[in-house]
Design a protein around this motif. Structure first.
Motif, PDB file in Angstrom:
ATOM      1  N   GLY A  55      -4.809  -9.656   0.089  1.00  0.00           N
ATOM      2  CA  GLY A  55      -3.849 -10.548   0.730  1.00  0.00           C
ATOM      3  C   GLY A  55      -2.531 -10.697   0.021  1.00  0.00           C
ATOM      4  N   ALA A  56      -2.377 -10.108  -1.167  1.00  0.00           N
ATOM      5  CA  ALA A  56      -1.095 -10.194  -1.858  1.00  0.00           C
ATOM      6  C   ALA A  56      -0.058  -9.329  -1.142  1.00  0.00           C
ATOM      7  N   TRP A  57       1.181  -9.847  -1.023  1.00  0.00           N
ATOM      8  CA  TRP A  57       2.227  -8.995  -0.442  1.00  0.00           C
ATOM      9  C   TRP A  57       2.816  -8.083  -1.517  1.00  0.00           C
ATOM     10  N   ALA A  58       2.552  -8.416  -2.776  1.00  0.00           N
ATOM     11  CA  ALA A  58       2.907  -7.541  -3.891  1.00  0.00           C
ATOM     12  C   ALA A  58       2.036  -7.928  -5.073  1.00  0.00           C
ATOM     13  N   ALA A  59       1.668  -6.950  -5.891  1.00  0.00           N
ATOM     14  CA  ALA A  59       0.865  -7.197  -7.083  1.00  0.00           C
ATOM     15  C   ALA A  59       1.515  -6.481  -8.254  1.00  0.00           C
TER      16      ALA A  59
ATOM     17  N   LEU B 166       3.772  -2.030 -10.316  1.00  0.00           N
ATOM     18  CA  LEU B 166       3.916  -2.803  -9.082  1.00  0.00           C
ATOM     19  C   LEU B 166       3.353  -2.012  -7.914  1.00  0.00           C
ATOM     20  N   VAL B 167       2.595  -2.679  -7.049  1.00  0.00           N
ATOM     21  CA  VAL B 167       2.186  -2.123  -5.760  1.00  0.00           C
ATOM     22  C   VAL B 167       2.547  -3.155  -4.701  1.00  0.00           C
ATOM     23  N   THR B 168       3.228  -2.726  -3.651  1.00  0.00           N
ATOM     24  CA  THR B 168       3.597  -3.643  -2.578  1.00  0.00           C
ATOM     25  C   THR B 168       2.788  -3.353  -1.319  1.00  0.00           C
ATOM     26  N   ALA B 169       2.786  -4.305  -0.417  1.00  0.00           N
ATOM     27  CA  ALA B 169       2.076  -4.132   0.847  1.00  0.00           C
ATOM     28  C   ALA B 169       2.718  -3.059   1.712  1.00  0.00           C
ATOM     29  N   THR B 170       3.971  -2.707   1.419  1.00  0.00           N
ATOM     30  CA  THR B 170       4.639  -1.641   2.172  1.00  0.00           C
ATOM     31  C   THR B 170       4.383  -0.263   1.576  1.00  0.00           C
ATOM     32  N   GLY B 171       3.608  -0.189   0.492  1.00  0.00           N
ATOM     33  CA  GLY B 171       3.209   1.091  -0.067  1.00  0.00           C
ATOM     34  C   GLY B 171       3.998   1.575  -1.267  1.00  0.00           C
ATOM     35  N   ARG B 172       4.939   0.776  -1.766  1.00  0.00           N
ATOM     36  CA  ARG B 172       5.695   1.208  -2.939  1.00  0.00           C
ATOM     37  C   ARG B 172       4.844   1.039  -4.194  1.00  0.00           C
ATOM     38  N   VAL B 173       4.958   2.009  -5.093  1.00  0.00           N
ATOM     39  CA  VAL B 173       4.294   1.960  -6.394  1.00  0.00           C
ATOM     40  C   VAL B 173       5.350   2.286  -7.448  1.00  0.00           C
TER      41      VAL B 173
END
Length: 309
Positions: A208-212, A223-230
């Motif tokens: 459920g995090a929008w970013a971790a 960083l990993v975001t809900a939009t797929g960025r790493v």
């Protein structure tokens, strides 16, 4: 504006010793006694950054004068919530070999009225575009619905939510309200079962995090975001020193980067570079929440940021 919450504040005491030897007596020098807890450490860094903030913490009558004086000296704008619960203590023993040993009392559960008062402050203070950062441990016995209600009040006010904690309450918050979570590698592993920090961050996004953002000590952060960025960020030259306040400095820098910025407009490479620079500068200090900005400037260009996906 940034609101920080310290659910389990403490009187932080820092001792310095040439070297810590378990099972032996030591003569110590006291290098600092401060109003502490991770949220107040975050607020201390925000004060160093000259970022507008309000630090919220439950503090009883016997400690209010000390907290007021110490935070005023550090430039922290403190909003104390009255509580009958005595303050816990946290003792950090810092040795010249760069190792820090921290002894944290658990603290005591806050009555429901304290949580109701905190929710009221957040509801009355938070505005759209603000950030609420919840940092540190919860007192034993804290009902999960108390912290979820607090987070929902912030979200309803239009504030972004940043959570720097661990355990079941974090999962319950993520199940109710999307948030940015910022555990360290061991905390992320305990919450997800994944030892690899990047995989753990992905699983936190799945919860459920929008970013971790997972911190990896001297190896930097991922960083990993809900939009797929790493994205990874790390210091080119890992520092040696007291890492006690490094995570709090990172949280402060991340929240500052989110303040007033929509999720899809966050300049993540820039935010992460600033975060690692402030975190690395914190390692050079013996007391958490206090940073020399000249250290940040010296470290800034040494940060390596790599987008992986």
């Amino acid at each position: 504006m940034i609101l920080t919450l310290t659910p389990n504040p403490a009187r932080d005491i820092t001792y310095a010793v040439p070297r810590l030897h378990v099972g032996e007596s030591h003569r110590v020098s006291v290098t600092g006694t401060h109003a502490g807890g991770k949220g107040l450490n975050v607020a201390g860094v925000l004060a160093c950054m000259e970022v507008e903030h309000v630090a919220i913490a439950p503090v009883g009558d016997g400690d209010r004068a000390f907290f007021a004086e110490d935070t005023a000296q550090r430039g922290i704008r403190l909003r104390m919530v009255d509580t009958p619960v005595p303050l816990r203590r946290s003792v950090a023993v810092f040795s010249t070999d760069g190792l820090a040993t921290v002894l944290n009392e658990q603290g005591e559960s806050q009555p429901q009225q304290v949580w109701d008062d905190i929710v009221g402050i957040v509801r009355d203070t938070a505005r759209p575009g603000d950030v609420l950062a919840i940092s540190g441990s919860l007192p034993p016995g804290t009902p999960a619905d108390a912290i979820v209600s607090l987070c929902r009040a912030a979200a309803d006010a239009g504030a972004e939510l940043v959570v720097d904690g661990r355990g079941r309450w974090v999962r319950e918050v993520l199940a109710a309200i999307p948030a940015l979570v910022k555990p360290n590698a061991s905390e992320a592993a305990s919450m997800t079962g994944a030892e690899d920090p990047t995989e753990a961050a992905r699983l936190l996004v799945g919860q459920g995090a929008w970013a971790a953002i997972v911190s990896r000590g001297p190896e930097g952060i991922v960083l990993v975001t809900a939009t797929g960025r790493v994205i990874e960020a790390r210091p080119g030259t890992p520092g040696v020193g007291n890492a006690t306040g490094a995570g709090d400095a990172l949280t402060a820098a991340i929240t500052a980067g989110l303040d007033g910025v929509a999720r899809d407009e966050v300049d993540w490479p820039a935010v992460l570079r600033v975060g690692v620079a402030w975190s690395a500068a914190a390692v050079r200090q013996t007391v958490a929440g206090v940073i020399d900005r000249t250290d940040v400037d010296a470290l800034f260009d040494d940060i390596v940021v790599t987008e992986l996906a």
